[in-house]
Design a protein around this motif. Structure first.
Motif, PDB file in Angstrom:
ATOM      1  N   GLY A  15       0.730  -1.251   0.014  1.00 49.36           N
ATOM      2  CA  GLY A  15       0.083  -0.085  -0.031  1.00 49.36           C
ATOM      3  C   GLY A  15       0.903   1.325   0.085  1.00 49.36           C
ATOM      4  O   GLY A  15       0.642   2.229  -0.986  1.00 49.36           O
ATOM      5  N   HIS A  16       1.771   1.179   0.756  1.00 49.85           N
ATOM      6  CA  HIS A  16       2.708   2.427   0.935  1.00 49.85           C
ATOM      7  C   HIS A  16       3.429   2.841  -0.326  1.00 49.85           C
ATOM      8  O   HIS A  16       3.387   3.893  -0.948  1.00 49.85           O
ATOM      9  N   ARG A  17       4.029   1.753  -0.937  1.00 51.23           N
ATOM     10  CA  ARG A  17       4.468   1.746  -2.294  1.00 51.23           C
ATOM     11  C   ARG A  17       3.548   2.336  -3.384  1.00 51.23           C
ATOM     12  O   ARG A  17       4.114   3.269  -4.114  1.00 51.23           O
ATOM     13  N   THR A  18       2.512   1.819  -3.499  1.00 49.65           N
ATOM     14  CA  THR A  18       1.508   2.182  -4.343  1.00 49.65           C
ATOM     15  C   THR A  18       1.086   3.541  -4.046  1.00 49.65           C
ATOM     16  O   THR A  18       1.012   4.484  -5.255  1.00 49.65           O
ATOM     17  N   PHE A  19       0.894   3.979  -2.879  1.00 46.60           N
ATOM     18  CA  PHE A  19       0.607   5.437  -2.669  1.00 46.60           C
ATOM     19  C   PHE A  19       1.787   6.346  -3.051  1.00 46.60           C
ATOM     20  O   PHE A  19       1.417   7.478  -3.571  1.00 46.60           O
ATOM     21  N   GLU A  20       3.021   6.116  -2.785  1.00 52.09           N
ATOM     22  CA  GLU A  20       4.072   6.576  -3.327  1.00 52.09           C
ATOM     23  C   GLU A  20       4.333   6.840  -4.640  1.00 52.09           C
ATOM     24  O   GLU A  20       4.431   7.881  -5.249  1.00 52.09           O
ATOM     25  N   PHE A  21       3.950   5.813  -5.516  1.00 45.38           N
ATOM     26  CA  PHE A  21       3.972   5.828  -6.729  1.00 45.38           C
ATOM     27  C   PHE A  21       2.966   6.697  -7.280  1.00 45.38           C
ATOM     28  O   PHE A  21       3.105   7.621  -8.274  1.00 45.38           O
ATOM     29  N   LEU A  22       1.778   6.603  -6.870  1.00 39.79           N
ATOM     30  CA  LEU A  22       0.488   7.597  -7.405  1.00 39.79           C
ATOM     31  C   LEU A  22       0.739   9.011  -7.128  1.00 39.79           C
ATOM     32  O   LEU A  22       0.344   9.694  -7.753  1.00 39.79           O
ATOM     33  N   LYS A  23       1.564   9.161  -5.754  1.00 34.98           N
ATOM     34  CA  LYS A  23       1.772  10.629  -5.483  1.00 34.98           C
ATOM     35  C   LYS A  23       2.744  11.247  -6.555  1.00 34.98           C
ATOM     36  O   LYS A  23       2.523  12.687  -7.049  1.00 34.98           O
ATOM     37  N   LYS A  24       3.754  10.553  -7.025  1.00 39.33           N
ATOM     38  CA  LYS A  24       4.525  11.025  -8.214  1.00 39.33           C
ATOM     39  C   LYS A  24       3.770  11.339  -9.383  1.00 39.33           C
ATOM     40  O   LYS A  24       4.134  12.177  -9.912  1.00 39.33           O
ATOM     41  N   GLN A  25       2.879  10.246  -9.595  1.00 42.93           N
ATOM     42  CA  GLN A  25       2.268  10.488 -10.970  1.00 42.93           C
ATOM     43  C   GLN A  25       1.464  11.695 -10.949  1.00 42.93           C
ATOM     44  O   GLN A  25       1.222  12.515 -11.700  1.00 42.93           O
ATOM     45  N   GLN A  26       0.837  11.911  -9.851  1.00 39.85           N
ATOM     46  CA  GLN A  26      -0.236  13.159  -9.376  1.00 39.85           C
ATOM     47  C   GLN A  26       0.475  14.307  -9.776  1.00 39.85           C
ATOM     48  O   GLN A  26       0.185  15.279 -10.170  1.00 39.85           O
ATOM     49  N   ARG A  27       1.711  14.370  -8.938  1.00 37.77           N
ATOM     50  CA  ARG A  27       2.495  15.689  -9.106  1.00 37.77           C
ATOM     51  C   ARG A  27       2.882  15.870 -10.570  1.00 37.77           C
ATOM     52  O   ARG A  27       2.990  17.171 -11.054  1.00 37.77           O
ATOM     53  N   ARG A  28       3.079  15.165 -11.599  1.00 32.80           N
ATOM     54  CA  ARG A  28       3.501  15.044 -12.673  1.00 32.80           C
ATOM     55  C   ARG A  28       2.082  15.427 -13.664  1.00 32.80           C
ATOM     56  O   ARG A  28       2.151  15.435 -14.762  1.00 32.80           O
ATOM     57  N   SER A  29       1.146  15.373 -13.017  1.00 31.43           N
ATOM     58  CA  SER A  29      -0.410  15.351 -13.684  1.00 31.43           C
ATOM     59  C   SER A  29      -0.466  14.536 -14.784  1.00 31.43           C
ATOM     60  O   SER A  29      -1.013  14.884 -15.885  1.00 31.43           O
TER      61      SER A  29
END
Length: 117
Positions: A15-29
């Protein structure tokens, strides 16, 4: 739900690794609006797993934060309600849990309700 095969500590790590990945993608829009529904499915499955396996509110904070960070569009309101339902469970706020459960039940979202499964 693939998380069901994992031990709680492994599920927290995934879960943590997934959320970290999603945050990076979100920052890149680069998360298209249509992809959010699939992401919410993963997040809701994580919350269900977390509650069923005794994880804490703190273990789920990244999931709650991710839901909060989603675009504020009407299509995503249901996920915010589900988040509030799980927060009420973790906070042991029976009055709010019942309120959100009633709304979810009336709209036939019983799959996310812990008292219905």
């Amino acid at each position: 739900m693939g998380l069901i095969l994992l031990e709680p500590d492994d599920a927290k790590y995934v879960g943590h690794r997934t959320f970290e990945f999603l945050k990076k993608q979100q920052r890149r829009s680069i998360i298209p609006l249509l992809s959010w529904s699939n992401l919410f499915e993963v997040i809701i499955n994580f919350l269900i797993y977390a509650q069923m396996n005794g994880l804490s509110k703190e273990d789920c904070q990244e999931a709650f934060d991710f839901i909060d960070s989603a675009p504020k569009v009407p299509e995503f309101l249901i996920y915010r309600l589900i988040k509030r339902y799980y927060l009420a469970i973790f906070d042991r706020d029976e009055e709010k849990r019942k309120l959100y459960a009633t709304i979810l039940r009336e709209d036939n979202f019983k799959i996310v309700l812990q008292d219905e499964n």
